[in-house]
Design a protein around this motif. Structure first.
Motif, PDB file in Angstrom:
ATOM      1  N   VAL A   9       0.769  -1.396   0.001  1.00  0.00           N
ATOM      2  CA  VAL A   9       0.032   0.115  -0.126  1.00  0.00           C
ATOM      3  C   VAL A   9       0.918   1.273  -0.008  1.00  0.00           C
ATOM      4  N   THR A  10       1.903   1.351   0.871  1.00  0.00           N
ATOM      5  CA  THR A  10       2.700   2.346   0.857  1.00  0.00           C
ATOM      6  C   THR A  10       3.442   2.478  -0.528  1.00  0.00           C
ATOM      7  N   ALA A  11       3.810   1.284  -1.409  1.00  0.00           N
ATOM      8  CA  ALA A  11       4.354   1.519  -2.494  1.00  0.00           C
ATOM      9  C   ALA A  11       3.353   2.186  -3.514  1.00  0.00           C
ATOM     10  N   GLY A  12       2.463   1.650  -3.261  1.00  0.00           N
ATOM     11  CA  GLY A  12       1.205   2.273  -4.213  1.00  0.00           C
ATOM     12  C   GLY A  12       0.938   3.801  -3.954  1.00  0.00           C
ATOM     13  N   TYR A  13       1.051   4.264  -2.794  1.00  0.00           N
ATOM     14  CA  TYR A  13       0.839   5.790  -2.600  1.00  0.00           C
ATOM     15  C   TYR A  13       2.141   6.263  -3.314  1.00  0.00           C
ATOM     16  N   LEU A  14       3.374   5.799  -3.059  1.00  0.00           N
ATOM     17  CA  LEU A  14       4.415   6.510  -3.549  1.00  0.00           C
ATOM     18  C   LEU A  14       4.337   6.540  -5.115  1.00  0.00           C
ATOM     19  N   VAL A  15       3.876   5.390  -5.783  1.00  0.00           N
ATOM     20  CA  VAL A  15       3.649   5.424  -7.230  1.00  0.00           C
ATOM     21  C   VAL A  15       2.542   6.502  -7.834  1.00  0.00           C
ATOM     22  N   ALA A  16       1.594   6.594  -6.807  1.00  0.00           N
ATOM     23  CA  ALA A  16       0.390   7.602  -7.199  1.00  0.00           C
ATOM     24  C   ALA A  16       1.281   9.187  -7.098  1.00  0.00           C
ATOM     25  N   ALA A  17       2.075   9.234  -6.092  1.00  0.00           N
ATOM     26  CA  ALA A  17       2.744  10.530  -5.866  1.00  0.00           C
ATOM     27  C   ALA A  17       3.678  10.958  -6.892  1.00  0.00           C
ATOM     28  N   LEU A  18       4.374  10.077  -7.483  1.00  0.00           N
ATOM     29  CA  LEU A  18       5.238  10.057  -8.745  1.00  0.00           C
ATOM     30  C   LEU A  18       4.315  10.512 -10.011  1.00  0.00           C
ATOM     31  N   PHE A  19       3.312   9.828 -10.112  1.00  0.00           N
ATOM     32  CA  PHE A  19       2.508   9.835 -11.306  1.00  0.00           C
ATOM     33  C   PHE A  19       1.925  11.404 -11.236  1.00  0.00           C
ATOM     34  N   PHE A  20       1.497  11.835 -10.122  1.00  0.00           N
ATOM     35  CA  PHE A  20       0.898  13.192 -10.147  1.00  0.00           C
ATOM     36  C   PHE A  20       1.985  14.224 -10.030  1.00  0.00           C
ATOM     37  N   PHE A  21       3.265  13.775  -9.652  1.00  0.00           N
ATOM     38  CA  PHE A  21       4.413  14.643  -9.859  1.00  0.00           C
ATOM     39  C   PHE A  21       4.771  15.033 -11.074  1.00  0.00           C
ATOM     40  N   ARG A  22       4.731  13.791 -12.185  1.00  0.00           N
ATOM     41  CA  ARG A  22       5.282  13.814 -13.533  1.00  0.00           C
ATOM     42  C   ARG A  22       4.268  14.961 -14.177  1.00  0.00           C
ATOM     43  N   PHE A  23       2.762  14.655 -14.065  1.00  0.00           N
ATOM     44  CA  PHE A  23       1.968  15.511 -14.670  1.00  0.00           C
ATOM     45  C   PHE A  23       2.165  17.079 -14.269  1.00  0.00           C
ATOM     46  N   TRP A  24       2.382  17.230 -12.953  1.00  0.00           N
ATOM     47  CA  TRP A  24       2.624  18.556 -12.323  1.00  0.00           C
ATOM     48  C   TRP A  24       3.743  19.255 -13.178  1.00  0.00           C
ATOM     49  N   ARG A  25       4.914  18.545 -13.369  1.00  0.00           N
ATOM     50  CA  ARG A  25       6.037  18.970 -14.261  1.00  0.00           C
ATOM     51  C   ARG A  25       5.690  19.618 -15.576  1.00  0.00           C
ATOM     52  N   ARG A  26       4.759  18.618 -16.064  1.00  0.00           N
ATOM     53  CA  ARG A  26       4.338  18.896 -17.507  1.00  0.00           C
ATOM     54  C   ARG A  26       3.399  20.088 -17.545  1.00  0.00           C
ATOM     55  N   THR A  27       2.450  20.024 -16.761  1.00  0.00           N
ATOM     56  CA  THR A  27       1.341  21.166 -16.947  1.00  0.00           C
ATOM     57  C   THR A  27       1.553  22.478 -15.898  1.00  0.00           C
ATOM     58  N   LYS A  28       2.633  22.281 -14.711  1.00  0.00           N
ATOM     59  CA  LYS A  28       2.744  23.359 -13.564  1.00  0.00           C
ATOM     60  C   LYS A  28       1.120  23.614 -13.062  1.00  0.00           C
ATOM     61  N   ASP A  29       0.260  22.834 -13.200  1.00  0.00           N
ATOM     62  CA  ASP A  29      -0.919  22.924 -12.256  1.00  0.00           C
ATOM     63  C   ASP A  29      -0.915  22.473 -10.931  1.00  0.00           C
ATOM     64  N   SER A  30      -1.336  23.475 -10.116  1.00  0.00           N
ATOM     65  CA  SER A  30      -1.096  23.200  -8.540  1.00  0.00           C
ATOM     66  C   SER A  30      -1.836  22.138  -8.058  1.00  0.00           C
ATOM     67  N   LEU A  31      -3.054  21.858  -8.867  1.00  0.00           N
ATOM     68  CA  LEU A  31      -3.920  20.516  -8.472  1.00  0.00           C
ATOM     69  C   LEU A  31      -3.168  19.317  -8.518  1.00  0.00           C
ATOM     70  N   PHE A  32      -2.144  19.029  -9.526  1.00  0.00           N
ATOM     71  CA  PHE A  32      -1.378  17.961  -9.394  1.00  0.00           C
ATOM     72  C   PHE A  32      -0.368  17.872  -8.464  1.00  0.00           C
ATOM     73  N   ALA A  33       0.340  19.079  -8.207  1.00  0.00           N
ATOM     74  CA  ALA A  33       1.265  19.424  -7.021  1.00  0.00           C
ATOM     75  C   ALA A  33       0.546  18.895  -5.544  1.00  0.00           C
ATOM     76  N   ASN A  34      -0.542  19.477  -5.687  1.00  0.00           N
ATOM     77  CA  ASN A  34      -1.370  19.000  -4.048  1.00  0.00           C
ATOM     78  C   ASN A  34      -1.581  17.776  -3.996  1.00  0.00           C
ATOM     79  N   PHE A  35      -2.003  16.887  -5.097  1.00  0.00           N
ATOM     80  CA  PHE A  35      -2.321  15.491  -5.174  1.00  0.00           C
ATOM     81  C   PHE A  35      -0.929  14.808  -4.709  1.00  0.00           C
ATOM     82  N   SER A  36       0.100  15.201  -5.433  1.00  0.00           N
ATOM     83  CA  SER A  36       1.395  14.392  -5.251  1.00  0.00           C
ATOM     84  C   SER A  36       1.785  14.545  -3.733  1.00  0.00           C
ATOM     85  N   ILE A  37       1.621  15.651  -3.116  1.00  0.00           N
ATOM     86  CA  ILE A  37       1.863  16.087  -1.752  1.00  0.00           C
ATOM     87  C   ILE A  37       1.051  15.318  -0.948  1.00  0.00           C
TER      88      ILE A  37
END
Length: 88
Positions: A9-37
């Protein structure tokens, strides 16, 4: 078995955080950064429950990490829905 599943479960949370971080880097939308955090907070809470408590999740700080993650998700969604979109 409990530790193995909690680690997954912890690994799944980390994968989801990396997933949203990747989209934040691409779009610079704060929604993705907040989801990653938020997912990083969930992962740290899950890891803390494994590391310190085992099967006993009755520590307040673990629940506070999870609560902070859920509040961050809710605030990010509400802010995204109620702020006017920038003209293109």
């Amino acid at each position: 078995m409990y530790n193995f599943l909690s680690g997954m479960v912890t690994a799944g949370y980390l994968v989801a955080a990396l997933f949203f971080f990747r989209f934040w880097r691409r779009t610079k939308d704060s929604l993705f950064a907040n989801f990653s955090i938020a997912f990083l907070l969930f992962a740290s809470g899950q890891f803390g429950s494994i590391w310190f408590d085992g099967q006993h999740d009755d520590n307040t700080w673990i629940f506070l990490l999870r609560l902070a993650g859920f509040v961050l998700l809710l605030v990010a969604i509400v802010r995204k829905n109620f702020t006017p979109a920038a003209p293109k």
